[in-house]
Design a protein around this motif. Structure first.
Motif, PDB file in Angstrom:
ATOM      1  N   LEU B 351       0.837  -1.201   0.000  1.00  0.00           N
ATOM      2  CA  LEU B 351       0.000   0.000   0.000  1.00  0.00           C
ATOM      3  C   LEU B 351       0.877   1.259   0.000  1.00  0.00           C
ATOM      4  CD1 LEU B 351      -2.876  -0.949   2.453  1.00  0.00           C
ATOM      5  CD2 LEU B 351      -3.070  -0.505   0.006  1.00  0.00           C
ATOM      6  N   LEU B 352       1.919   1.214   0.792  1.00  0.00           N
ATOM      7  CA  LEU B 352       2.822   2.355   0.859  1.00  0.00           C
ATOM      8  C   LEU B 352       3.471   2.618  -0.496  1.00  0.00           C
ATOM      9  CD1 LEU B 352       4.110   4.283   2.999  1.00  0.00           C
ATOM     10  CD2 LEU B 352       6.052   2.721   3.015  1.00  0.00           C
ATOM     11  N   MET B 353       3.957   1.567  -1.120  1.00  0.00           N
ATOM     12  CA  MET B 353       4.625   1.749  -2.407  1.00  0.00           C
ATOM     13  C   MET B 353       3.636   2.095  -3.510  1.00  0.00           C
ATOM     14  SD  MET B 353       7.578   1.774  -1.475  1.00  0.00           S
ATOM     15  CE  MET B 353       8.169   2.236  -3.092  1.00  0.00           C
ATOM     16  N   ASN B 354       2.386   1.624  -3.390  1.00  0.00           N
ATOM     17  CA  ASN B 354       1.351   2.050  -4.343  1.00  0.00           C
ATOM     18  C   ASN B 354       1.266   3.569  -4.364  1.00  0.00           C
ATOM     19  OD1 ASN B 354      -1.205  -0.565  -3.967  1.00  0.00           O
ATOM     20  ND2 ASN B 354       0.654  -0.468  -5.153  1.00  0.00           N
ATOM     21  N   VAL B 355       1.334   4.136  -3.158  1.00  0.00           N
ATOM     22  CA  VAL B 355       1.230   5.584  -3.051  1.00  0.00           C
ATOM     23  C   VAL B 355       2.461   6.268  -3.632  1.00  0.00           C
ATOM     24  CG1 VAL B 355       1.049   7.483  -1.410  1.00  0.00           C
ATOM     25  CG2 VAL B 355      -0.292   5.414  -1.061  1.00  0.00           C
ATOM     26  N   PHE B 356       3.613   5.601  -3.484  1.00  0.00           N
ATOM     27  CA  PHE B 356       4.842   6.219  -3.991  1.00  0.00           C
ATOM     28  C   PHE B 356       5.122   5.914  -5.465  1.00  0.00           C
ATOM     29  CE2 PHE B 356       5.893   6.786   0.505  1.00  0.00           C
ATOM     30  CZ  PHE B 356       6.358   8.087   0.453  1.00  0.00           C
ATOM     31  N   ALA B 357       4.403   4.943  -6.017  1.00  0.00           N
ATOM     32  CA  ALA B 357       4.681   4.535  -7.403  1.00  0.00           C
ATOM     33  C   ALA B 357       4.631   5.704  -8.389  1.00  0.00           C
ATOM     34  CB  ALA B 357       3.728   3.423  -7.825  1.00  0.00           C
ATOM     35  N   PRO B 358       3.610   6.590  -8.300  1.00  0.00           N
ATOM     36  CA  PRO B 358       3.602   7.712  -9.245  1.00  0.00           C
ATOM     37  C   PRO B 358       4.837   8.608  -9.111  1.00  0.00           C
ATOM     38  CG  PRO B 358       1.466   7.494  -8.185  1.00  0.00           C
ATOM     39  CD  PRO B 358       2.396   6.565  -7.472  1.00  0.00           C
ATOM     40  N   LEU B 359       5.350   8.711  -7.889  1.00  0.00           N
ATOM     41  CA  LEU B 359       6.543   9.529  -7.686  1.00  0.00           C
ATOM     42  C   LEU B 359       7.755   8.881  -8.355  1.00  0.00           C
ATOM     43  CD1 LEU B 359       7.487  12.085  -6.079  1.00  0.00           C
ATOM     44  CD2 LEU B 359       8.325  10.480  -4.367  1.00  0.00           C
ATOM     45  N   ILE B 360       7.850   7.559  -8.193  1.00  0.00           N
ATOM     46  CA  ILE B 360       8.958   6.837  -8.845  1.00  0.00           C
ATOM     47  C   ILE B 360       8.866   7.041 -10.356  1.00  0.00           C
ATOM     48  CG2 ILE B 360       9.947   4.554  -9.279  1.00  0.00           C
ATOM     49  CD1 ILE B 360       8.800   3.690  -6.552  1.00  0.00           C
ATOM     50  N   ASP B 361       7.658   6.855 -10.891  1.00  0.00           N
ATOM     51  CA  ASP B 361       7.467   7.046 -12.333  1.00  0.00           C
ATOM     52  C   ASP B 361       7.837   8.460 -12.757  1.00  0.00           C
ATOM     53  OD1 ASP B 361       6.687   4.548 -13.085  1.00  0.00           O
ATOM     54  OD2 ASP B 361       4.566   4.900 -12.703  1.00  0.00           O
ATOM     55  N   HIS B 362       7.467   9.404 -11.911  1.00  0.00           N
ATOM     56  CA  HIS B 362       7.744  10.791 -12.245  1.00  0.00           C
ATOM     57  C   HIS B 362       9.233  10.995 -12.482  1.00  0.00           C
ATOM     58  CE1 HIS B 362       7.507  15.150 -12.145  1.00  0.00           C
ATOM     59  NE2 HIS B 362       8.558  15.124 -11.335  1.00  0.00           N
ATOM     60  N   TYR B 363      10.062  10.433 -11.598  1.00  0.00           N
ATOM     61  CA  TYR B 363      11.501  10.633 -11.752  1.00  0.00           C
ATOM     62  C   TYR B 363      12.066   9.853 -12.931  1.00  0.00           C
ATOM     63  CZ  TYR B 363      11.682  13.627  -7.764  1.00  0.00           C
ATOM     64  OH  TYR B 363      11.499  14.699  -6.952  1.00  0.00           O
ATOM     65  N   VAL B 364      11.500   8.678 -13.176  1.00  0.00           N
ATOM     66  CA  VAL B 364      11.963   7.912 -14.338  1.00  0.00           C
ATOM     67  C   VAL B 364      11.649   8.681 -15.626  1.00  0.00           C
ATOM     68  CG1 VAL B 364      11.612   5.809 -15.674  1.00  0.00           C
ATOM     69  CG2 VAL B 364      11.756   5.681 -13.186  1.00  0.00           C
ATOM     70  N   ILE B 365      10.449   9.213 -15.691  1.00  0.00           N
ATOM     71  CA  ILE B 365      10.040   9.943 -16.898  1.00  0.00           C
ATOM     72  C   ILE B 365      10.817  11.260 -17.001  1.00  0.00           C
ATOM     73  CG2 ILE B 365       8.099  11.136 -17.964  1.00  0.00           C
ATOM     74  CD1 ILE B 365       6.350   8.869 -16.754  1.00  0.00           C
ATOM     75  N   GLU B 366      11.044  11.855 -15.853  1.00  0.00           N
ATOM     76  CA  GLU B 366      11.822  13.099 -15.835  1.00  0.00           C
ATOM     77  C   GLU B 366      13.211  12.881 -16.443  1.00  0.00           C
ATOM     78  OE1 GLU B 366      11.368  17.006 -15.129  1.00  0.00           O
ATOM     79  OE2 GLU B 366       9.862  15.453 -14.947  1.00  0.00           O
ATOM     80  N   SER B 367      13.796  11.723 -16.165  1.00  0.00           N
ATOM     81  CA  SER B 367      15.134  11.466 -16.707  1.00  0.00           C
ATOM     82  C   SER B 367      15.069  11.289 -18.220  1.00  0.00           C
ATOM     83  CB  SER B 367      15.771  10.252 -16.030  1.00  0.00           C
ATOM     84  OG  SER B 367      15.279   9.067 -16.611  1.00  0.00           O
ATOM     85  N   ASN B 368      13.957  10.724 -18.691  1.00  0.00           N
ATOM     86  CA  ASN B 368      13.751  10.600 -20.139  1.00  0.00           C
ATOM     87  C   ASN B 368      13.633  11.986 -20.775  1.00  0.00           C
ATOM     88  OD1 ASN B 368      11.482  10.444 -22.445  1.00  0.00           O
ATOM     89  ND2 ASN B 368      12.669   8.561 -22.490  1.00  0.00           N
ATOM     90  N   ILE B 369      12.909  12.860 -20.088  1.00  0.00           N
ATOM     91  CA  ILE B 369      12.734  14.221 -20.594  1.00  0.00           C
ATOM     92  C   ILE B 369      14.080  14.949 -20.608  1.00  0.00           C
ATOM     93  CG2 ILE B 369      11.717  16.460 -20.011  1.00  0.00           C
ATOM     94  CD1 ILE B 369       9.260  14.922 -18.989  1.00  0.00           C
ATOM     95  N   LYS B 370      14.849  14.747 -19.549  1.00  0.00           N
ATOM     96  CA  LYS B 370      16.155  15.421 -19.463  1.00  0.00           C
ATOM     97  C   LYS B 370      17.074  14.979 -20.588  1.00  0.00           C
ATOM     98  CE  LYS B 370      16.640  16.922 -14.742  1.00  0.00           C
ATOM     99  NZ  LYS B 370      16.383  16.018 -13.610  1.00  0.00           N
ATOM    100  N   LYS B 371      17.006  13.675 -20.887  1.00  0.00           N
ATOM    101  CA  LYS B 371      17.827  13.158 -21.981  1.00  0.00           C
ATOM    102  C   LYS B 371      17.476  13.867 -23.291  1.00  0.00           C
ATOM    103  CE  LYS B 371      17.585   8.646 -22.100  1.00  0.00           C
ATOM    104  NZ  LYS B 371      17.439   7.262 -22.522  1.00  0.00           N
ATOM    105  N   ARG B 372      16.173  14.069 -23.479  1.00  0.00           N
ATOM    106  CA  ARG B 372      15.704  14.719 -24.704  1.00  0.00           C
ATOM    107  C   ARG B 372      16.174  16.174 -24.759  1.00  0.00           C
ATOM    108  NH1 ARG B 372      11.082  12.548 -24.545  1.00  0.00           N
ATOM    109  NH2 ARG B 372      11.625  10.915 -26.009  1.00  0.00           N
ATOM    110  N   LEU B 373      16.080  16.852 -23.627  1.00  0.00           N
ATOM    111  CA  LEU B 373      16.492  18.249 -23.592  1.00  0.00           C
ATOM    112  C   LEU B 373      18.003  18.384 -23.799  1.00  0.00           C
ATOM    113  CD1 LEU B 373      14.275  19.602 -20.677  1.00  0.00           C
ATOM    114  CD2 LEU B 373      13.976  19.941 -23.137  1.00  0.00           C
ATOM    115  N   LYS B 374      18.731  17.417 -23.270  1.00  0.00           N
ATOM    116  CA  LYS B 374      20.181  17.448 -23.422  1.00  0.00           C
ATOM    117  C   LYS B 374      20.563  17.288 -24.895  1.00  0.00           C
ATOM    118  CE  LYS B 374      24.084  15.085 -21.369  1.00  0.00           C
ATOM    119  NZ  LYS B 374      24.391  13.844 -20.651  1.00  0.00           N
TER     120      LYS B 374
END
Lengths: 449, 382
Positions: B351-374
């Motif tokens: 249950l705890l990680m369910n709540v944190f899963a969107p945050l984990i995804d956010h950082y994973v996707i953020e790194s994808n975005i950063k790669k694109r910007l770079k």
């Protein structure tokens, strides 16, 4: 040359009805240009019903980009404007006189011309719309200078025609066309071939281009995939692309001065009795292809392939960019406990049906949806057939909420609706992804213009 | 079949717009599509579609829970008769178990589906199949003696507040089956924890402690053997005891590709790593418990295979799934060993990680975005 760009993620859907390598002439009386083929184009008519036209006679221009004119592919009489809802122009029909005469645009060697002159000639003859651009997959803007131009020498879609057949005998025109393209870009012209689908010798002698070899399943033939590997699109970049038949048409224009819209079209699909190749012209009527040559079922006729093609009637016309017609059965039947059935003989990408036991079996697939519309539920599935460094579901959700910045950040410039076709096919939630992505691209285009 | 089809076609107009039973349209559609895959054809986009749909997907998960369910029924009977000191045969055990478990399943489905139908109806949607799985998972994670009315309340709470308020299947943040269990745990602790509830109608003199219960109080002398725990001959929630049966389900889920192997493998890895860390630390007897014991105790295996892998509530990116799964495993063991109030760490960890899963995804996707910007920056500078 030695590096092979291998596409790992993807899927070859094996269907019945591959075209045999026999070529016959298509005897078509009517031809049509369909403005909806050109995304974002708003046609303003230049001819009236009853006017006689030649190949290259302007039929209409784009209200938003007046320098781009669209011309008749054949000579004859312009007979009919077919309109749809809100009087939208759907088809401009030309009755051929059977002579295939063209206006003369003057034969010149592209090598002696500059970009401006080449562009003008392409625009005037109506060959220009064969060149499209990324992002957005619209007809290229003549004022841009693309950073590179891509030509795919193969098509990886299900039942796709063999481009080698189209090139055979047109090698000179192909080279001339590639020379034309080289004039248009500041960067390279990439000619992309497939390790299995192309014969390596075909392109041994081409010059003025960089030949790249790809391998792997569909969508390795999609422009987006090739661009993403060779020269990825960043915000603000423009890349142009066309296909082999487009290059040949361009080459012929410069070699002979004539707009020769002849192109080879494959008739494929499980419902075709004799699937084969036809020598046709752009926008040809398919009646004579399919009459007495398809099964008696209720069939769907598609201009293009089963993934991205457009539904047409049995007396419809081939699309401007299409090199194939596919005929598959309609699937408007009910299936008793279809979802619970073991499902032998049914095709599925997932292993929830036994079709994985027979990976080489060719299927006769119909148009049934096999289920109802649901929200996005499964995750990590679409990525299996989506060979980009892009998160497909997150991008689609960004489109759904119309978050322009997020769409841009997630890479919407790098893809086109067709790249989502496989995701759409394997989706258990049955979401119309291509339409969704197309809407996103259109929203983006309006925002950026 | 044809007669049935004819009958449905005849009744259909009554349930469509303008018909007398229009207010039951979703319900009718639910039953119709249950019996017949509809005749809709593709109108836009790709002309062909995969044979798989949401019903097929969900039914495969239900199928995967069956080994655990059937073993669970048997074990309910076996534990009951064991506590009474009676020797019984296979069919007696399973018969007794069925008497206990089938009503739980019936209540779970009746209440949950009832609410699902109601919500689909008021929203004018088709019925979502998600509850087919949730409705099977809930009976497997409750004690066999659970009072049915309490179960009904928990199911209603889970479906409404765990799922429907967010918009239904595909939109929920936390796993609805675990919401039901968490609700039971916090609202009715007397029926959900302690040594008394895990064996159906147990004899008073018999110790009904689960391995987790024993471990918590430091009772390592009468500890169940590893093989008993792996095979599942221990008291516990209906479907969670047999790691072996759960693994059979795991094979089905992984082979069909419906559950993510990334999540499953990393949950086990996380639990094992945390267990090994505790072994190395070794401050008390619980910490010294061999790390692999954690993987077969309590709901760890069941959670890893059926709960953590829920595609909607787990992390949704490939890299995120590794991180999410690993942390579920780590947290589960951490909570078990450190927090005496919550012997079953798995439920809370997920249950705890369910709540944190969107945050984990956010950082994973953020790194994808950063790669694109770079890449853009490099292109601009060159």
């Amino acid at each position: 040359m030695s590096t092979v760009y291998s596409v790992k993620k993807g899927l070859d859907i094996k269907l019945l009805g591959e075209a045999e390598k026999t070529i016959i002439d298509l005897d078509a009386k009517r031809f049509a240009i369909k403005p909806p083929d050109f995304i974002g184009c708003f046609p303003k008519m230049l001819v009236k019903e009853g006017d006689s036209v030649k190949a290259g006679t302007p039929l209409f221009f784009d209200k938003y980009r007046e320098n781009i004119t669209y011309t008749s592919p054949v000579s004859g009489k312009f007979v009919e404007i077919k309109r749809g809802a809100k009087r939208k122009i759907l088809e401009l029909i030309i009755e051929s006189d059977g002579k295939f005469e063209s206006l003369d645009f003057g034969s010149t060697d592209a090598g002696s011309l500059d970009k401006q002159q080449v562009t003008e000639k392409l625009l005037k003859s109506g060959v220009w719309p064969l060149i499209r651009q990324r992002p957005y997959a619209v007809v290229a803007n003549p004022d841009d200078t693309p950073k590179s131009i891509f030509v795919s020498a193969f098509n990886s879609a299900p039942l796709a025609p063999d481009y080698e057949l189209m090139i055979k005998g047109n090698e000179k025109a192909l080279q001339a066309g590639l020379d034309v393209l080289a004039k248009l870009t500041s960067g390279k012209v990439h000619l992309n071939i497939h390790a299995k689908l192309n014969h390596p010798d075909t392109f041994k002698n081409v010059s003025n281009v960089q030949v790249n070899t790809f391998s792997g399943p569909h969508p390795s033939g999609n422009v987006s995939v090739q661009v993403s590997r060779l020269d990825p699109i960043n915000k603000g970049d423009v890349v142009w692309y066309t296909d082999v038949q487009g290059v040949i048409t361009m080459g012929k224009l410069f070699l002979t001065g004539k707009y020769d819209s002849s192109r080879m079209v494959a008739l494929t699909g499980s419902e075709v009795l004799k699937p084969r190749y036809y020598r046709a012209h752009t926008g040809a009527n398919i009646t004579n292809m399919v009459v007495d040559n398809v099964t008696d079922n209720k069939n769907r006729f598609i201009s293009g392939d089963v993934l991205t093609g457009i539904k047409i009637e049995s007396d419809g016309f081939i699309g401007f960019y299409d090199s194939m017609v596919t005929v598959i059965p309609e699937g408007d039947y009910y299936e008793f406990f279809g979802w619970a059935h073991p499902g032998f003989g049914k095709w599925s990408f997932s292993k929830t049906y036994p079709s994985w036991l027979t990976p080489n079996k060719k299927y006769r697939l119909d148009t049934n949806m096999h289920g109802g519309l649901r929200a996005f539920v499964l995750t990590g599935l679409y990525e299996k057939v989506f060979p980009f460094d892009i998160y497909p579901m997150q991008l689609m959700k960004a489109i759904l909420v119309e978050d322009i910045d997020l769409m841009e950040n997630l890479g919407i410039y790098e893809i086109d609706a067709e790249d989502f076709a496989l995701c759409e096919v394997i989706d258990p939630s049955k979401i119309s992804m291509q339409e969704l992505v197309r809407n996103g691209l259109e929203l983006m285009r309006k925002e950026m213009s | 079949m044809k007669a049935l089809r004819k009958f449905i076609d005849k009744q259909k107009p009554h349930f469509q717009k303008g018909g007398k039973f229009h207010w039951l349209e979703s319900t009718f559609d639910g039953f119709e599509t249950f019996l017949f895959v509809p005749n809709t054809v593709t109108t836009k986009g790709a002309h062909i579609r995969d044979s798989i749909d949401m019903k097929r997907t969900m039914i495969v998960v239900v199928l995967a829970t069956l080994p655990a369910l059937i073993f669970g029924m048997w074990n309910v009977g076996y534990q009951h008769f064991l506590s009474l000191g009676e020797t019984t045969d296979f069919w007696q055990n399973i018969g007794y178990g069925a008497l206990k478990v089938v009503p739980i399943i019936v209540v779970s489905y009746a209440v949950g589906l009832g609410i699902e139908f109601y919500f689909a109806q008021i929203k004018g949607h088709e019925i979502n199949e998600g509850y087919l799985v949730t409705g099977m998972l809930i009976p497997l994670i409750v004690p066999p003696d659970i009072p049915l009315w309490i179960l009904a309340v928990a199911v209603a709470f889970a479906v409404i507040f765990g799922k429907e308020v967010f918009g239904g299947t595909g939109m929920n943040v936390v796993n609805p089956a675990l919401v039901a269990r968490a609700f039971l745990f916090f609202a009715y602790p007397g029926d959900m924890s302690g040594d008394k509830v895990w064996i159906a109608e147990k004899a008073d003199t018999f110790s009904g402690a689960t391995p987790l219960g024993n471990a918590l109080v430091g009772n390592f002398n009468h500890f169940h053997s590893f093989s008993d725990m792996f095979m599942g001959f221990i008291p516990g929630s209906v479907g969670e005891t047999s790691t072996l049966m759960i693994l059979i389900g795991a094979v089905i889920l992984l082979y069909t590709g419906i559950a993510s192997w990334r999540v499953m493998v990393s949950v086990f890895a996380g639990g094992l790593v945390m267990g090994l860390l505790f072994n190395w630390w070794g401050a008390n007897e619980y910490m010294e418990l061999p790390a692999y014991y954690h993987l077969v105790m309590g709901g760890f295996a069941f959670g890893a295979v059926f709960m953590a892998t829920d595609p909607v509530t787990s992390a949704q990116t490939a890299r995120g799934k590794y991180i999410y799964g690993f942390l579920v495993g780590v947290m589960a063991v951490l909570i078990r060993v450190f927090n005496p109030a919550y012997p079953e760490g798995m439920m809370l960890a997920i249950l705890l990680m369910n709540v944190f899963a969107p945050l984990i995804d956010h950082y994973v996707i953020e790194s994808n975005i950063k790669k694109r910007l770079k890449r853009l920056k490099v292109a601009v500078n060159s």
